[in-house]
Design a protein around this motif. Structure first.
Motif, mmCIF file in Angstrom:
data_model
loop_
_atom_site.group_PDB
_atom_site.id
_atom_site.type_symbol
_atom_site.label_atom_id
_atom_site.label_comp_id
_atom_site.label_asym_id
_atom_site.label_seq_id
_atom_site.Cartn_x
_atom_site.Cartn_y
_atom_site.Cartn_z
ATOM 1 N N VAL A 45 0.818 -1.202 0.000
ATOM 2 C CA VAL A 45 0.000 0.000 0.000
ATOM 3 C C VAL A 45 0.855 1.257 0.000
ATOM 4 N N ALA A 46 1.549 1.539 1.109
ATOM 5 C CA ALA A 46 2.227 2.829 1.224
ATOM 6 C C ALA A 46 3.348 2.785 2.250
ATOM 7 N N THR A 91 -3.539 7.247 3.133
ATOM 8 C CA THR A 91 -4.261 6.186 2.432
ATOM 9 C C THR A 91 -5.222 5.446 3.350
ATOM 10 N N ALA A 92 -5.203 5.764 4.647
ATOM 11 C CA ALA A 92 -6.020 5.015 5.605
ATOM 12 C C ALA A 92 -7.122 5.840 6.259
ATOM 13 N N ASN A 121 -12.142 -7.902 1.914
ATOM 14 C CA ASN A 121 -12.875 -7.203 0.850
ATOM 15 C C ASN A 121 -12.219 -5.849 0.577
ATOM 16 N N PRO A 122 -11.011 -5.845 0.021
ATOM 17 C CA PRO A 122 -10.291 -4.572 -0.158
ATOM 18 C C PRO A 122 -10.967 -3.610 -1.123
ATOM 19 N N GLU A 123 -11.885 -4.135 -1.937
ATOM 20 C CA GLU A 123 -12.597 -3.253 -2.868
ATOM 21 C C GLU A 123 -13.540 -2.306 -2.136
ATOM 22 N N LYS A 124 -13.794 -2.576 -0.870
ATOM 23 C CA LYS A 124 -14.698 -1.728 -0.087
ATOM 24 C C LYS A 124 -13.904 -0.690 0.697
ATOM 25 N N GLY A 125 -13.416 0.309 -0.022
ATOM 26 C CA GLY A 125 -12.865 1.475 0.638
ATOM 27 C C GLY A 125 -11.371 1.530 0.810
ATOM 28 N N GLY A 156 -4.984 1.002 -2.879
ATOM 29 C CA GLY A 156 -3.708 0.382 -3.212
ATOM 30 C C GLY A 156 -3.537 -1.063 -2.838
ATOM 31 N N VAL A 157 -4.623 -1.799 -2.610
ATOM 32 C CA VAL A 157 -4.506 -3.213 -2.231
ATOM 33 C C VAL A 157 -4.651 -4.082 -3.469
ATOM 34 N N ASP A 158 -3.593 -4.815 -3.831
ATOM 35 C CA ASP A 158 -3.635 -5.714 -4.987
ATOM 36 C C ASP A 158 -4.062 -7.120 -4.613
#
Length: 712
Positions: free
Chosen positions: A181-182, A266-267, A625-629, A632-634
C-alpha cells in the motif's frame, strides 16, 4: 472393530448463536489426557491437520479422557472427530462433558456409540457455555485420533477447516513480500524474500517508466530501502521491488506508494468509513449485535477512545473530510414506526436506547460536524443513556456497567475543548456528572489485578491512561478530587512494575487486541508525568522493549509470541494485535532514552504496519474485501468468514479488516492452515490508535496534546 476406514463422528447442535458458529474453538488449545499416554503426540489432535499427524494409544482396553481448555467461555455447538485411514479403531462409546462452577456435567444427549458407519451424528438437547470440555472414550481397545475440532452452535459441513497435511508450497518465482500500500518517505522501509537462499541484488523500480531508482542487496532474506526517498512527493507514482536471480529470473513485488504521510493518508477515509458503517442500527445493517453503539462491540473494544485519539492527532484532516452522516435522516429512520431491526444476541435494550438518543437527548450543536465527531458523540450518547452491556461471546460477567465502558467517557471529556464548537456544553456536563458518579462505583480508583485471557477482555493496566486523562479533566474543572485520579494511576502503574514479567506472553501479546491499553498508558505516564511516576517505570518500559526486540529477530521483523513454536497467539486470529502493536512501540520510542532501543523499536513498529499491508508469508493485505474502501490493495486476505449476513454483518462495511497469517504459515508456509477470518470493531479501533501514534511520532501532532489540550 473398524479397520482401514476414515470415520467421522459428528456431534452437533441445531441452533445458531452468531459469533460462535463455525469457529474451531479447539484449534491449538491446551490438551490434557487421562491416563497419561503418548503425550508427545498429543498436540497433533488439534493442530488442524489430518492424516499425517496421528495420536495413537499405547494402552489396550482402557478408558481415555481428553480435556481441551479454551482459555475463555464459549457456547459449544459440536465436534468433528477424525479417525485415521488404515488404522484399527475400536471403542464402545464416546461422551462429552462441560466444565461449570468447578464441576463436570454431561451434555444432555451427549453420548454416541461406535457403529460400522462412516458417520455417527447426535443432536444435543441443550447447549452449554464453558471454558473447557472433556471427551471420554470408553472401553477403547484400540484408539487412534487424527484430529478433533470443537465448534460453536452451528457445526459446519464435513471436512471444514482442516487440511490434509501433505500439501507443499513450490514457488515458481521469488516470493517478494512487501507493504503493497504505502511507505512514509522518512520511515523505515523493509521487505522480505523468504524464498531467497542467497543475498540477492534487488532494485526499486518506478512502475510508470520501469526505471531503476535504487539498488540494494538482501541480507538474511531482508531488503532495506529506507534510504530510498523519491525526489517527487507524489501520490500518483508507484514503485515496486524487483529481485534478480539466475534460477528464478526477475521476480517483482506488488506496487506501492512512497510519500510523506502516505500510510496515514491512504487510511484515514477507510478508518472513518468503517466506524460509520459499523454503527448499530444506523450503519449498513439495522441491527445491534452485542447491544453496543457499534455492531460486535463490547465494553473493551475501544471505539470512542480510538477516534478521540485519532482526531486529536490530526484534526485538520478530519475537518476537511466530506460529511456523510445526516443526523436528521437517521433520526427520522429510527423513530419511524416502520423501522424494524433484526433480533440479535445481547441487543435487548438497543432499540430503546437509540430511540432515546434521537428523542430525549438534545440535537447536536452542529448538524454538519465532521463524521468522526458525530460518531464520538453517538457512542458517548449511547452509553450516557445506558452504560449496561453484556458481551455475547460467552462472557461470564453478564449484564453490568463495566469499568472499561466508563473509561471511554474519560477520553471524550479530555478531548472536549478540541470539538466543543460541535458538541454543546450541556451534553459535556451530563457526561462529566455521569463519569464522576460511576468512576468509584466501578472500581476505577482501585488497583485492578485481574489478568485477562487471550480473548482480550481484561488487559491489566487498562485504567492507567483514563485516570491520567481524568486527572487533567478534574484540574480543568477545579475539582477537589483531581489527585485521586493521579493516585489511582500511580498505584496501578506501581502494581504493574512490581508484578509483571515481560517474558511471560500472557502479559503482552497474550492480551491480544488489548495490549495497547497497557503499554500506551505506561508510556504516557513516563512521557508526561515523569515527576509523579513510580520508581522504576522507565526501566520497566525499557525491559518491555528489550523483550520485543529479542522476539523480533527474524526475517519478518515480526514480534513473536514466543521463541518455541508459536509465532502468533495460539488459536486466535490476532490481526488486532498486529495492527495495534505499532502504537505500543512508537509510544515507547518517544519515551526511551536509549537510541539503539529506539531505532530498533521504530523499525519493528513500521514492520508491523508492513505486515498487515502484505509483508507476510501469504503476501496478502489484512482486508478480505479490499474493494470496499481500501486504497492500493492488490491482494487481500483470501480466507474470509464463510458465514454471510449473520452476526455483526461486518462483511457489508467499508474498511473492514479480517485476518493475517498465524503460526501455521510462519516462517514461510503459504499453504498452512489459515486462522479464522472475521472482522471486528476492535481491529479497526487499534488501527485508529496506530494512526494516532504515527502522527504523534512523526510530528504531525505533538504527544504533548495528551497532557495539555488547548482550550478553545
Amino acid at each position: 472393530m473398524l479397520k482401514g476406514r476414515n470415520i467421522l463422528l459428528v456431534f452437533c447442535f441445531m441452533t445458531y448463536y452468531g459469533l460462535e458458529a463455525q469457529i474451531n474453538h479447539s484449534l491449538l488449545k491446551s490438551v490434557e489426557i487421562f491416563p497419561d499416554d503418548n503425550t508427545e503426540k498429543l498436540k497433533n489432535i488439534n493442530d488442524g491437520i489430518i492424516d499425517s499427524n496421528i495420536w495413537e494409544s499405547k494402552r489396550k482396553n482402557s478408558n481415555y479422557s481428553f480435556v481441551i481448555n479454551f482459555s475463555a467461555d464459549f457456547v459449544i455447538g459440536g465436534s468433528h472427530i477424525y479417525l485415521p485411514v488404515n488404522k484399527s479403531v475400536d471403542f464402545e462409546k464416546v461422551s462429552f462433558q462441560y466444565y461449570e462452577k468447578g464441576e463436570w456435567s454431561n451434555f444432555e444427549g451427549g453420548t454416541a456409540f461406535l457403529k460400522s458407519s462412516n458417520l455417527l451424528s447426535i443432536v444435543f438437547s441443550k447447549t452449554a457455555s464453558t471454558s473447557k470440555i472433556k471427551i471420554n472414550f470408553t472401553n477403547a481397545s484400540n484408539l487412534a485420533i487424527s484430529e478433533i475440532t470443537v465448534w460453536g452452535t452451528k457445526v459446519p459441513d464435513l471436512w471444514y477447516g482442516v487440511s490434509k497435511g501433505n500439501e507443499k508450497f513450490i514457488p515458481k518465482r521469488h516470493w517478494v513480500c512487501v507493504n503493497q500500500v504505502a511507505h512514509n518517505i522518512n520511515a523505515p522501509k523493509r521487505f522480505t524474500v523468504p524464498t531467497a537462499n542467497a543475498d540477492l541484488v534487488y532494485y526499486v523500480v518506478e512502475k510508470e517508466s520501469d526505471k531503476v531508482l535504487f539498488k540494494g542487496t538482501l541480507k538474511n532474506k531482508i531488503g532495506d530501502f529506507t534510504k530510498f526517498k523519491p525526489k517527487t512527493n507524489s501520490f500518483s507514482k508507484e514503485y515496486f521491488i524487483r529481485v534478480k536471480d539466475s534460477i528464478f529470473g526477475d521476480s517483482d513485488s506488488y506496487p506501492f506508494l512512497v510519500a510523506e504521510e502516505a500510510i496515514q493518508k491512504t487510511a484515514y477515509q477507510s478508518a472513518v468509513d468503517f466506524m460509520n458503517d459499523a454503527r448499530s442500527m444506523v450503519g449498513t445493517h439495522p441491527s445491534a449485535y452485542g447491544g453496543c453503539p457499534w455492531r460486535d462491540g463490547a465494553y473493551y473494544t475501544f471505539e470512542v477512545p480510538s477516534m478521540v485519539m485519532m482526531y486529536l492527532s490530526n484534526p485538520e484532516v478530519f475537518e476537511k473530510m466530506k460529511v456523510s452522516i445526516n443526523y436528521n435522516k437517521e433520526k427520522e429512520k429510527i423513530l419511524s414506526s416502520s423501522f424494524n431491526p433484526t433480533k440479535e444476541p445481547s441487543d435487548k435494550k438497543a432499540l430503546s436506547i437509540i430511540q432515546s438518543y434521537y428523542s430525549e437527548l438534545e440535537n447536536p450543536k452542529d448538524l454538519k460536524a465532521p463524521d468522526i465527531i458525530q460518531m464520538i458523540r453517538f457512542g458517548i450518547g449511547w452509553y450516557l443513556l445506558d452504560p449496561n452491556t453484556k458481551d455475547p461471546s460467552g462472557d461470564e460477567l453478564g449484564w453490568q456497567i463495566h469499568n472499561q465502558t466508563v473509561e471511554q467517557f474519560a477520553f471524550f471529556l479530555y478531548g472536549y475543548p478540541a470539538y466543543q464548537k460541535y458538541i454543546s456544553h450541556s451534553f459535556y456536563n451530563k457526561v462529566l456528572q455521569k463519569t464522576l458518579k460511576l468512576w468509584d462505583e466501578t472500581g476505577l480508583f482501585k488497583v485492578i489485578t485481574k489478568i485477562g485471557t487471550p480473548k482480550g477482555r481484561h488487559c491489566l493496566g487498562h485504567s492507567i491512561l483514563p485516570n491520567l486523562l481524568m486527572y487533567e479533566v478534574a484540574k480543568r474543572e477545579n475539582l477537589s478530587t483531581a489527585n485521586l485520579f493521579l493516585e489511582a494511576a500511580y498505584n496501578q502503574t506501581k502494581w504493574v512494575i512490581e508484578n509483571v514479567d515481560w517474558k511471560d506472553p500472557k502479559y503482552t501479546k497474550g492480551q491480544r487486541i488489548s495490549e495497547p491499553r497497557l503499554i500506551t498508558g505506561l508510556s504516557h505516564f513516563q512521557k508526561n508525568y515523569p515527576e509523579f511516576a513510580p520508581k522504576g517505570l522507565l526501566k520497566k518500559i525499557n525491559a518491555w522493549s528489550k523483550e520485543v526486540i529479542r522476539l523480533s529477530e527474524n526475517e519478518w521483523d515480526f514480534r513473536r509470541y514466543d521463541l518455541n513454536k508459536n509465532w502468533t497467539l495460539p488459536s486466535f486470529n490476532e490481526a488486532g494485535n498486529v495492527i495495534g502493536f505499532p502504537a505500543c512501540a512508537l509510544s515507547v520510542a518517544m519515551v526511551t532514552k536509549d537510541k539503539q532501543i529506539k531505532d530498533r523499536l521504530v523499525q519493528i513498529a513500521y514492520a508491523h504496519i508492513d505486515n498487515f499491508n502484505g509483508r507476510n508469508p501469504t503476501k496478502d493485505h489484512c482486508a478480505n474485501n479490499p474493494e470496499k474502501g481500501f486504497i492500493g490493495v492488490d491482494s487481500g486476505w483470501k480466507y474470509g468468514d464463510p458465514r454471510h449476513d449473520v452476526c455483526a454483518r461486518l462483511e457489508t462495511v467499508r474498511g473492514a479488516l479480517c485476518s493475517l497469517p498465524g503460526t501455521e504459515m510462519y516462517p514461510f508456509n503459504p499453504l498452512g492452515k489459515p486462522r479464522h477470518g472475521e472482522g471486528w470493531t476492535v481491529y479497526n479501533s487499534n488501527w485508529n490508535l496506530t494512526l494516532a501514534y504515527l502522527n504523534f511520532y512523526e510530528g504531525i501532532s505533538s504527544i504533548e496534546i495528551l497532557k495539555k489540550i488547548p482550550n478553545n
